[in-house]
Design an enzyme around this catalytic site. Structure first.
Site, PDB file in Angstrom:
ATOM      1  N   ASN A 109       3.069  -0.788  -7.858  1.00 36.07           N
ATOM      2  CA  ASN A 109       4.511  -0.944  -8.064  1.00 36.07           C
ATOM      3  C   ASN A 109       4.937  -2.344  -7.657  1.00 36.07           C
ATOM      4  O   ASN A 109       5.147  -2.625  -6.485  1.00 36.07           O
ATOM      5  CB  ASN A 109       5.269   0.098  -7.230  1.00 36.07           C
ATOM      6  N   GLY A 167       5.332   2.084  -1.887  1.00 29.98           N
ATOM      7  CA  GLY A 167       5.887   2.914  -0.815  1.00 29.98           C
ATOM      8  C   GLY A 167       5.703   4.360  -1.237  1.00 29.98           C
ATOM      9  O   GLY A 167       4.822   4.698  -2.030  1.00 29.98           O
ATOM     10  N   ASP A 168       6.567   5.260  -0.730  1.00 28.58           N
ATOM     11  CA  ASP A 168       6.428   6.680  -1.062  1.00 28.58           C
ATOM     12  C   ASP A 168       6.934   7.020  -2.460  1.00 28.58           C
ATOM     13  O   ASP A 168       6.588   8.059  -3.011  1.00 28.58           O
ATOM     14  CB  ASP A 168       7.178   7.522  -0.026  1.00 28.58           C
ATOM     15  N   GLY A 198       5.256  -0.592   0.484  1.00 22.27           N
ATOM     16  CA  GLY A 198       6.690  -0.407   0.218  1.00 22.27           C
ATOM     17  C   GLY A 198       7.481  -0.516   1.500  1.00 22.27           C
ATOM     18  O   GLY A 198       6.979  -0.988   2.518  1.00 22.27           O
TER      19      GLY A 198
END
Length: 469
Positions: A109, A167-168, A198
């Site tokens: 991401n 991240g999550d 993240g």
């Protein structure tokens, strides 16, 4: 050497021109001597990630260290081609017996956190995967819900796992995508891993911390390479026909307001959370509303008894395909209720909400319950003290906090107390589920409306790569 351990293979090799014996024993330890009397050893299971040959040289690649992992290479020269072949076969056979992944699908991401995921993947993740001889396919996410779309249609037979360098948020998307597939039950056996890149990183922090390891990209990659797995509870949140699957948390009140509204101060960097938390505590809001819940054994006396809640628990509407939600008999549940006004309501599936927020110290990945953390009345000084203990979970010991385990929750959020018409924000896994009247960016469309929503957890639905505990 421990006399109970038998040798799988032992052969003469040269290390930097020094002749020694290289052995692999049944406990998975590679042993040899260097130029001095020192016996060197590597655990194949814990430290060796892979090996390669070039001519008659065999290079063993490892990640060594405790708090800080370092990539190391150890080069051995067997005395003959037969010896090389024998050592390689036996070491490869041992590695193969560990059931490690051979092919991974990787989401990166580039927009998350400090926007450093692509660089982190290239510099820290990719070299270790190459050391481990793992084949991988990389997909950079281009827009929100891109990972969910890919996960919904990905040919999972080609991969031994999915890794999210993020991240999550990307993990949450992947779980939601897998749950919408026709073959959702088989798809959820695909192990998922996270490399912290993240702002949240709550899931990988929870996994690594459960094994006493620091939350670093190298430790996270090693956990995936080693291939150990564990189950993860998944919560179904629904309102009418709208459904969201949560793996981390749901927040309403103070915590949600800090999380979402502090975005106004993004220019402050990580200090924005502390700054805005103090601002919110000094101008404390309380919210009317109620929480009905099914307590886990041992928590049956919390709140007021209301018996069966079957009339107000709307069943999940059948969906055209995918997971249909937890199979539970709401009639048999013993429901309890807590009434507002509330300062904060938090539901947690794993211990850490972020790298420095141990929201629910007793949370378990696969116990079939969510941890409910509720604050009602709380003086401001006590609240500041309580919030300062979030980094070690000490806040749950406060007399102002109700901390219990629950199987199901009906949340009925109301307006702010004190006659205000303004409402609040409900946040799940870092995304806004619902924005009430007069809230920050309330003009934006959210998945649900600020009204009654229902949460039921299903035990051990998803699968994660995990460090061995």
């Amino acid at each position: 050497m421990d006399h109970h351990q038998h040798s799988i293979v032992s052969d003469e090799v040269s290390v930097n021109g020094f002749k020694t014996s290289l052995s692999l024993t049944t406990d998975g330890i590679l042993r040899w001597s260097d130029r001095g009397p020192h016996l060197r050893q590597l655990s194949v299971e814990k430290e060796v990630v892979g090996f390669s040959t070039s001519g008659r040289l065999m290079t063993v690649r490892a990640l060594v260290g405790q708090r800080s992992l370092v990539r190391k290479r150890f080069v051995f020269e067997p005395v003959s081609d037969d010896s090389l072949r024998n050592l390689c076969d036996k070491i490869q056979g041992y590695i193969h017996s560990l059931g490690r992944p051979k092919k991974l699908f990787i989401f990166v991401n580039p927009f998350g956190g400090k926007k450093s995921a692509s660089k982190l993947f290239t510099n820290e993740v990719k070299p270790i995967l190459e050391d481990a001889n793992i084949e991988f396919t990389v997909q950079e996410t281009k827009y929100q819900l891109h990972a969910k779309e890919v996960a919904r249609s990905l040919d999972l037979t080609k991969y031994d796992g999915i890794i999210c360098v993020s991240g999550d948020g990307i993990l949450v998307e992947v779980v939601n995508g897998l749950l919408e597939r026709e073959d959702w039950a088989a798809a959820l056996k695909t192990p998922l891993g996270v490399i912290p890149a993240g702002t949240g990183n709550g899931m990988i922090k929870s996994l690594l911390d459960s094994a006493g390891q620091p939350c670093t990209p190298a430790h996270a990659v090693l956990a995936a390479i080693r291939g150990h797995k564990r189950s993860l509870d998944v919560a179904t949140i629904w309102q009418g026909e709208t459904v969201f699957f949560s793996v981390l948390m749901l927040a309403w009140g103070l915590i949600s307001d800090i999380d979402i509204e502090s975005e106004k101060y993004r220019w402050m960097g990580s200090a924005r959370i502390e700054f805005y938390a103090l601002k919110r505590i000094m101008q404390l809001r309380k919210y009317n509303g109620s929480i009905r819940f099914v307590p886990a054994p041992g928590f049956e006396n919390v709140g007021e008894e209301i018996g069966s809640c079957v009339d107000s628990m709307e069943p999940l509407k059948p969906r055209p395909h995918g997971y249909q939600g937890p199979k539970v008999d709401f009639k048999s549940f013993n429901w309890r209720q807590l009434n507002g006004p509330f300062v904060s309501v938090w539901l947690h599936n794993v211990p850490w909400g972020a790298e420095h927020t141990m929201a629910a110290p007793d949370a378990k990945f696969e116990d079939g319950y969510l941890d409910l953390i509720v604050m009602r009345q709380c003086p401001k000084l006590a609240l500041i003290s309580l919030m300062s203990k979030l980094n070690n979970g000490g806040h749950v010991k406060s007399p102002y906090v109700v901390y219990i385990k629950v199987k199901a929750v009906i949340l009925e959020p109301g307006p702010r107390a004190g006659g205000s018409t303004k409402e609040g924000i409900i946040d799940s896994d870092g995304e806004v589920l619902a924005r009430g009247k007069g809230t920050y960016k309330s003009n934006l469309k959210s998945l649900m409306v600020y009204d009654k929503l229902q949460v039921v957890v299903d035990q051990g639905l998803a699968t994660l790569f995990t460090p061995p505990v």
